[in-house]
Motif scaffolding. Structure first.
Motif, PDB file in Angstrom:
ATOM      1  N   ASN A   1     -14.319  32.703  51.238  1.00  0.00           N
ATOM      2  CA  ASN A   1     -14.733  33.154  49.915  1.00  0.00           C
ATOM      3  C   ASN A   1     -14.206  32.352  48.730  1.00  0.00           C
ATOM      4  O   ASN A   1     -14.852  32.319  47.675  1.00  0.00           O
ATOM      5  CB  ASN A   1     -14.316  34.621  49.711  1.00  0.00           C
ATOM      6  N   PHE A   2     -13.066  31.716  48.880  1.00  0.00           N
ATOM      7  CA  PHE A   2     -12.423  31.114  47.714  1.00  0.00           C
ATOM      8  C   PHE A   2     -12.946  29.718  47.413  1.00  0.00           C
ATOM      9  O   PHE A   2     -13.035  28.872  48.303  1.00  0.00           O
ATOM     10  CB  PHE A   2     -10.909  31.051  47.925  1.00  0.00           C
ATOM     11  N   ARG A   3     -13.291  29.508  46.169  1.00  0.00           N
ATOM     12  CA  ARG A   3     -13.615  28.178  45.660  1.00  0.00           C
ATOM     13  C   ARG A   3     -12.803  27.976  44.391  1.00  0.00           C
ATOM     14  O   ARG A   3     -12.907  28.759  43.454  1.00  0.00           O
ATOM     15  CB  ARG A   3     -15.112  28.054  45.364  1.00  0.00           C
ATOM     16  N   LEU A   4     -12.025  26.914  44.356  1.00  0.00           N
ATOM     17  CA  LEU A   4     -11.134  26.665  43.231  1.00  0.00           C
ATOM     18  C   LEU A   4     -11.931  26.397  41.960  1.00  0.00           C
ATOM     19  O   LEU A   4     -12.825  25.547  41.931  1.00  0.00           O
ATOM     20  CB  LEU A   4     -10.229  25.472  43.543  1.00  0.00           C
ATOM     21  N   GLY A   5     -11.609  27.158  40.908  1.00  0.00           N
ATOM     22  CA  GLY A   5     -12.281  26.959  39.626  1.00  0.00           C
ATOM     23  C   GLY A   5     -11.688  25.800  38.854  1.00  0.00           C
ATOM     24  O   GLY A   5     -10.604  25.288  39.174  1.00  0.00           O
ATOM     25  N   ALA A   6     -12.394  25.394  37.829  1.00  0.00           N
ATOM     26  CA  ALA A   6     -11.970  24.233  37.040  1.00  0.00           C
ATOM     27  C   ALA A   6     -10.998  24.601  35.928  1.00  0.00           C
ATOM     28  O   ALA A   6     -10.396  23.714  35.302  1.00  0.00           O
ATOM     29  CB  ALA A   6     -13.197  23.549  36.444  1.00  0.00           C
ATOM     30  N   ASP A   7     -10.821  25.916  35.683  1.00  0.00           N
ATOM     31  CA  ASP A   7      -9.993  26.318  34.534  1.00  0.00           C
ATOM     32  C   ASP A   7      -8.520  26.518  34.870  1.00  0.00           C
ATOM     33  O   ASP A   7      -7.707  26.812  33.991  1.00  0.00           O
ATOM     34  CB  ASP A   7     -10.558  27.600  33.899  1.00  0.00           C
ATOM     35  N   GLY A   8      -8.157  26.354  36.136  1.00  0.00           N
ATOM     36  CA  GLY A   8      -6.758  26.516  36.525  1.00  0.00           C
ATOM     37  C   GLY A   8      -6.255  27.942  36.428  1.00  0.00           C
ATOM     38  O   GLY A   8      -5.043  28.178  36.319  1.00  0.00           O
ATOM     39  N   LYS A   9      -7.175  28.917  36.496  1.00  0.00           N
ATOM     40  CA  LYS A   9      -6.809  30.317  36.304  1.00  0.00           C
ATOM     41  C   LYS A   9      -6.999  31.172  37.563  1.00  0.00           C
ATOM     42  O   LYS A   9      -7.008  32.398  37.476  1.00  0.00           O
ATOM     43  CB  LYS A   9      -7.635  30.911  35.158  1.00  0.00           C
ATOM     44  N   ASP A  10      -7.160  30.548  38.703  1.00  0.00           N
ATOM     45  CA  ASP A  10      -7.255  31.312  39.948  1.00  0.00           C
ATOM     46  C   ASP A  10      -5.858  31.752  40.366  1.00  0.00           C
ATOM     47  O   ASP A  10      -4.933  30.928  40.415  1.00  0.00           O
ATOM     48  CB  ASP A  10      -7.894  30.471  41.056  1.00  0.00           C
ATOM     49  N   ALA A  11      -5.701  33.043  40.651  1.00  0.00           N
ATOM     50  CA  ALA A  11      -4.352  33.565  40.865  1.00  0.00           C
ATOM     51  C   ALA A  11      -4.272  34.481  42.082  1.00  0.00           C
ATOM     52  O   ALA A  11      -5.263  35.088  42.514  1.00  0.00           O
ATOM     53  CB  ALA A  11      -3.890  34.323  39.621  1.00  0.00           C
ATOM     54  N   TRP A  12      -3.056  34.593  42.598  1.00  0.00           N
ATOM     55  CA  TRP A  12      -2.734  35.483  43.720  1.00  0.00           C
ATOM     56  C   TRP A  12      -1.429  36.205  43.387  1.00  0.00           C
ATOM     57  O   TRP A  12      -0.503  35.602  42.830  1.00  0.00           O
ATOM     58  CB  TRP A  12      -2.570  34.693  45.011  1.00  0.00           C
TER      59      TRP A  12
ATOM     60  N   ARG B   1      -0.596  28.479  47.897  1.00  0.00           N
ATOM     61  CA  ARG B   1      -0.262  27.508  46.837  1.00  0.00           C
ATOM     62  C   ARG B   1      -1.046  26.212  47.026  1.00  0.00           C
ATOM     63  O   ARG B   1      -1.554  25.634  46.055  1.00  0.00           O
ATOM     64  CB  ARG B   1       1.228  27.190  46.853  1.00  0.00           C
ATOM     65  N   ALA B   2      -1.142  25.775  48.285  1.00  0.00           N
ATOM     66  CA  ALA B   2      -1.823  24.508  48.570  1.00  0.00           C
ATOM     67  C   ALA B   2      -3.311  24.568  48.244  1.00  0.00           C
ATOM     68  O   ALA B   2      -3.945  23.531  47.985  1.00  0.00           O
ATOM     69  CB  ALA B   2      -1.623  24.132  50.039  1.00  0.00           C
ATOM     70  N   ARG B   3      -3.875  25.762  48.220  1.00  0.00           N
ATOM     71  CA  ARG B   3      -5.291  25.923  47.866  1.00  0.00           C
ATOM     72  C   ARG B   3      -5.510  25.842  46.356  1.00  0.00           C
ATOM     73  O   ARG B   3      -6.648  25.846  45.889  1.00  0.00           O
ATOM     74  CB  ARG B   3      -5.818  27.256  48.396  1.00  0.00           C
ATOM     75  N   GLY B   4      -4.428  25.791  45.593  1.00  0.00           N
ATOM     76  CA  GLY B   4      -4.535  25.637  44.149  1.00  0.00           C
ATOM     77  C   GLY B   4      -4.421  26.924  43.365  1.00  0.00           C
ATOM     78  O   GLY B   4      -4.581  26.915  42.133  1.00  0.00           O
TER      79      GLY B   4
END
Length: 259
Positions: A99-110, A163-166
């Motif tokens: 499901n996860f795709r890294l966004g361009a805004d650097g705001k993906d969080a866990w 973390r490695a997923r961004g």
């Protein structure tokens, strides 16, 4: 009168035939029912109690039932507990892979909880009846100050994989602010590095239920533009409430209940 008696007898006879009922089978079933319940072992009872804690059916308990203390202690130090944690970690990885795709805004969080999610309190509770005695917060915090909690097995690898997923990692804990240095030292000591923020309870937060405190911290992250992909914790208070995340993952912990 005679006709009424015949009608009663006839009705009773029909009931016996159609329902295949007789007093012998009734008493036998009743006896078997009692024997079945009498055959429930203490292990069955304690396992049922543990499972219902995990399902959030049993809530707000102060201590583990005295007759189950030994069972809970064995579970928390068993291979089964480790396998249960591993399965949760594997499901987390599967969710992100699909499901996860890294966004361009650097705001993906866990979001991670800390105690019994990243750091294990089992060594402390091993000395305190595995939850069979009321938790003494002063004693618990003194133990936390020792910075000796080990990493929960399988969670260190999962942490670094996320973390490695961004994703940006936020640690939201019910620990109080005065434990910040001890908490950071302990986390780093066992290998947790590179989180974005460590959020602990200040004096004002301590007036609120843990669930409300954690919900409010999530709300503030969302207001800052973060996309919450997941929350992982061992207590339901870390997972419930709105706003939440795309997915929540619970680790097993029948030793105590935080609300």
């Amino acid at each position: 009168m005679r006709a009424e008696a015949l009608l009663l007898f006839f009705s009773f006879s029909i009931g016996i035939v159609t329902g295949d009922w007789n007093i012998l089978s009734y008493t036998t079933k009743k006896r078997d029912h009692h024997q079945h319940h009498a055959g429930i072992s203490l292990k069955n009872y304690c396992e049922s109690w543990r499972i219902n804690v995990e399902l959030n059916n049993i809530r707000g308990f102060d201590v583990v039932p005295g007759e189950c203390v030994g069972y809970i202690g064995k579970y928390m130090t068993s291979t089964q507990y480790k396998v249960d944690v591993q399965r949760a970690a594997e499901q987390t990885t599967l969710f992100l892979t699909n499901n996860f795709r890294l966004g361009a805004d650097g705001k993906d969080a866990w979001i991670f909880d800390i105690d019994d999610t990243l750091l294990s309190t089992v060594p402390y509770f091993k000395k305190h009846q595995h939850g069979g005695a009321t938790t003494n917060s002063t004693s618990m915090e003194q133990w936390m100050e020792e910075r000796s909690a080990p990493a929960v097995e399988h969670m260190l690898d999962l942490y670094h994989e996320i973390r490695a997923r961004g994703l940006k990692i936020f640690l939201i804990s019910s620990r109080r602010e005065h434990l910040r240095d001890a908490t950071i030292d302990n986390l780093v000591k066992v290998g947790y590095l590179g989180w974005t923020d460590l959020i602990l309870r200040c004096a004002e937060d301590c007036y609120h239920a843990v669930a409300n405190y954690k919900t409010e911290k999530r709300r503030k992250l969302i207001e800052q533009g973060y996309h919450l992909w997941g929350i992982m914790g061992d207590q339901w208070c870390s997972l419930v409430g709105h706003p939440s995340a795309n997915r929540t993952f619970k680790l097993p912990n029948p030793m105590y209940y935080d609300a």
